[in-house]
Design an enzyme around this catalytic site. Sequence first.
Site, PDB file in Angstrom:
ATOM      1  N   ARG A  85       5.149 -12.740   9.723  1.00  0.00           N
ATOM      2  CA  ARG A  85       5.791 -11.481   9.376  1.00  0.00           C
ATOM      3  C   ARG A  85       7.091 -11.346  10.153  1.00  0.00           C
ATOM      4  O   ARG A  85       7.291 -12.008  11.165  1.00  0.00           O
ATOM      5  CB  ARG A  85       4.852 -10.303   9.634  1.00  0.00           C
ATOM      6  CG  ARG A  85       4.523 -10.080  11.087  1.00  0.00           C
ATOM      7  CD  ARG A  85       3.394  -9.059  11.255  1.00  0.00           C
ATOM      8  NE  ARG A  85       3.776  -7.747  10.776  1.00  0.00           N
ATOM      9  CZ  ARG A  85       3.120  -7.078   9.835  1.00  0.00           C
ATOM     10  NH1 ARG A  85       2.072  -7.589   9.242  1.00  0.00           N
ATOM     11  NH2 ARG A  85       3.510  -5.885   9.483  1.00  0.00           N
TER      12      ARG A  85
ATOM     13  N   GLU B  56       0.874  -1.167   0.000  1.00  0.00           N
ATOM     14  CA  GLU B  56       0.000   0.000   0.000  1.00  0.00           C
ATOM     15  C   GLU B  56       0.916   1.223   0.000  1.00  0.00           C
ATOM     16  O   GLU B  56       1.800   1.327   0.855  1.00  0.00           O
ATOM     17  CB  GLU B  56      -0.877  -0.007   1.253  1.00  0.00           C
ATOM     18  CG  GLU B  56      -1.860   1.135   1.238  1.00  0.00           C
ATOM     19  CD  GLU B  56      -2.775   1.186   2.455  1.00  0.00           C
ATOM     20  OE1 GLU B  56      -2.757   0.249   3.275  1.00  0.00           O
ATOM     21  OE2 GLU B  56      -3.489   2.197   2.558  1.00  0.00           O
TER      22      GLU B  56
ATOM     23  N   LYS C  71       4.032   0.842   9.679  1.00  0.00           N
ATOM     24  CA  LYS C  71       4.208   2.081   8.919  1.00  0.00           C
ATOM     25  C   LYS C  71       3.610   3.259   9.661  1.00  0.00           C
ATOM     26  O   LYS C  71       4.102   4.381   9.562  1.00  0.00           O
ATOM     27  CB  LYS C  71       3.584   1.943   7.531  1.00  0.00           C
ATOM     28  CG  LYS C  71       4.496   1.201   6.575  1.00  0.00           C
ATOM     29  CD  LYS C  71       3.975   1.233   5.166  1.00  0.00           C
ATOM     30  CE  LYS C  71       2.940   0.145   4.959  1.00  0.00           C
ATOM     31  NZ  LYS C  71       2.508   0.037   3.561  1.00  0.00           N
TER      32      LYS C  71
END
Length: 585
Positions: free
Chosen positions: A280, A54, A290
């Site tokens: 992850r 994204e 983020k």
Amino acid sequence: MKKSDLKPGNDPRGGPPEKPAVTGSGLDFIREIVARDLSTNKHGGRVCTRFPPEPNGYLHIGHAKSICLNFGIAQENGGVCHLRFDDTNPTKEEVEYVDSIMNDVRWLGFDWKDKLFYASDYFEQLYDYGEDLIRAGKAYVCSLTADQIRDFRGTLTEPGRNSPHRDRSVDENLDLFRRMRSGEFPDGTHVLRAKIDMASPNLNMRDPTLFRIRKVPHHRTKDTWCIYPMYDYAHCVSDAIEGITHSICTLEFENHRPLYDWCLDQLNVPCHPQQIEFARLNLTYTVMSKRKLLQLVQDRHVWGWDDPRMPTLAGLRRRGYTPESIRRFCEKIGVAKNDSVIDIHILEETIREELNRHAPRVLAVLRPLKVVIDNYPESQVEELDAVNNPEDPSAGTRKVPFSRTIWIEQDDFREDPPKQFFRLAPGREVRLRYAYIIRCAEVVKDQETGEIIELHCTYDPATRGGSAPDGRKVKATIHWVSADHAFETDVRLLEHLFTTPDPGQIKDGAQMKETLNPRSLEVLEGCKLEPGLKSAAPGTRFQFERMGYFFVDPVDSKEGAPVFNRVVTLRDTWAKIEKSQKGGG
Ligand code: ATP
Ligand code: MG
């Protein structure tokens, strides 16, 4: 913390990589699935993966894990990996991020060729599929407020309740959906929802929202749309449109997989990719979200996304990490099915190994103390041979100037040496790297402060090159730089941004501020470097002997005025401390 949490890799203080889920074939569990699918010809022999960032921030080392996995699997199997921007949320996305992401993927060494896509390219198709769902009785326009929708959703222990609009007719739904699109309604008044099961034990299946109204321009489609698809819907449909075979994502999407499959099962899409989840990457002393990285930037705790202390690829690049070292790190940690925290020292060790092999050695004094060699002829300068890289004989040698006045590290002298200190002290000898053995004759102090300002030494002319012909023992060798020839510049020492090993737990800005490491950046001014370093090109790496690996900051350096960042110390000092705590050396 529960005891069961303390299995390897689950320790929040970080541990060695969890044993990756590698099978007898030597492949990780995802590569195993891909190999099996190839052998059964499940996708007609195709392998097509994607990396779907994204564009709402810069890529970080966690993304690198996903990039290496997706591009790696495609490469190894003669497949392709798409770069797809998941740009479905126009409020947080920017062109700056799109550009930085492309730059970082390329820098890491991967190539999407002509396979560059944007979810926003599919807005029209996603809309049409929305109408298809309505016509099939699988979606409806719901006019509850966001709060009401949440309220109706129920909880993990209680089923949800049906929306009063759940039984709207196909015609009414189509009419409302079209008017949503045409901009007739304000934000938040209607959404398109999938009609699945409000009693499903999986909350994601309780009539999830597919489209919402957002009257904001999009960085690519501008004002064309005022309704935007939700991630879960856009993602699976984009995968199907592009013919993705294996849609690899992180574990938090495991509970979304039934929705991924549901959407594709309802729609007349070209294929049905398989979603596979992996753990992850989490790193000690590092935040990876983020949102938190953006906060560090916005609150000016760092210089920007590319601050050399940031775990972003831009930050690691500016710190001096190479793409090879990051790829190698991703290989080392492997791919597992359970979340774990990787010790950041494993990342540091990876770049250290690489730089040990390749970085030229140079002499640099970071905290200088002046030494005058009284018996060395005043105007004499000798060009001494220095080895460029003992790990790589082909790197050859260079000349370094030696003269009467030199700089040494303040730490290499003790007026009152402790027991294990073998370097310079009053009356003691030490070897100067590539030069001579010197003896400390006199310590000159500031009359007022008592601070040591300079040392007077004598040298033994018979020890040129560093060895004593009479075989006397000199235990320590220190580095030095000729004072008349030194190149003076700033050197930055960088440490972890956080003092706590698990800053991922940080809730808000105030807490973040408290846990920031006040010593994460130390700028040493007036460091004395061997003269050749004046022309060090931005982007090059060196080992400052005994002081660590350093990188010429490509942003702040100018020609003839390089500024150095320490990439990493020479040894894993942390490992040494651990060892000594355990009673070892
Ligand atoms: P964040 O939570 O930091 O915003 P994200 O997952 O929302 O990260 P995306 O831009 O959606 O960020 O991520 C793109 C891809 O990178 C996704 O497929 C995601 O699974 C993967 N990814 C993101 N963070 C990590 C991580 N820490 N480890 C491995 N893969 C990751
Ligand atoms: Mg995401």
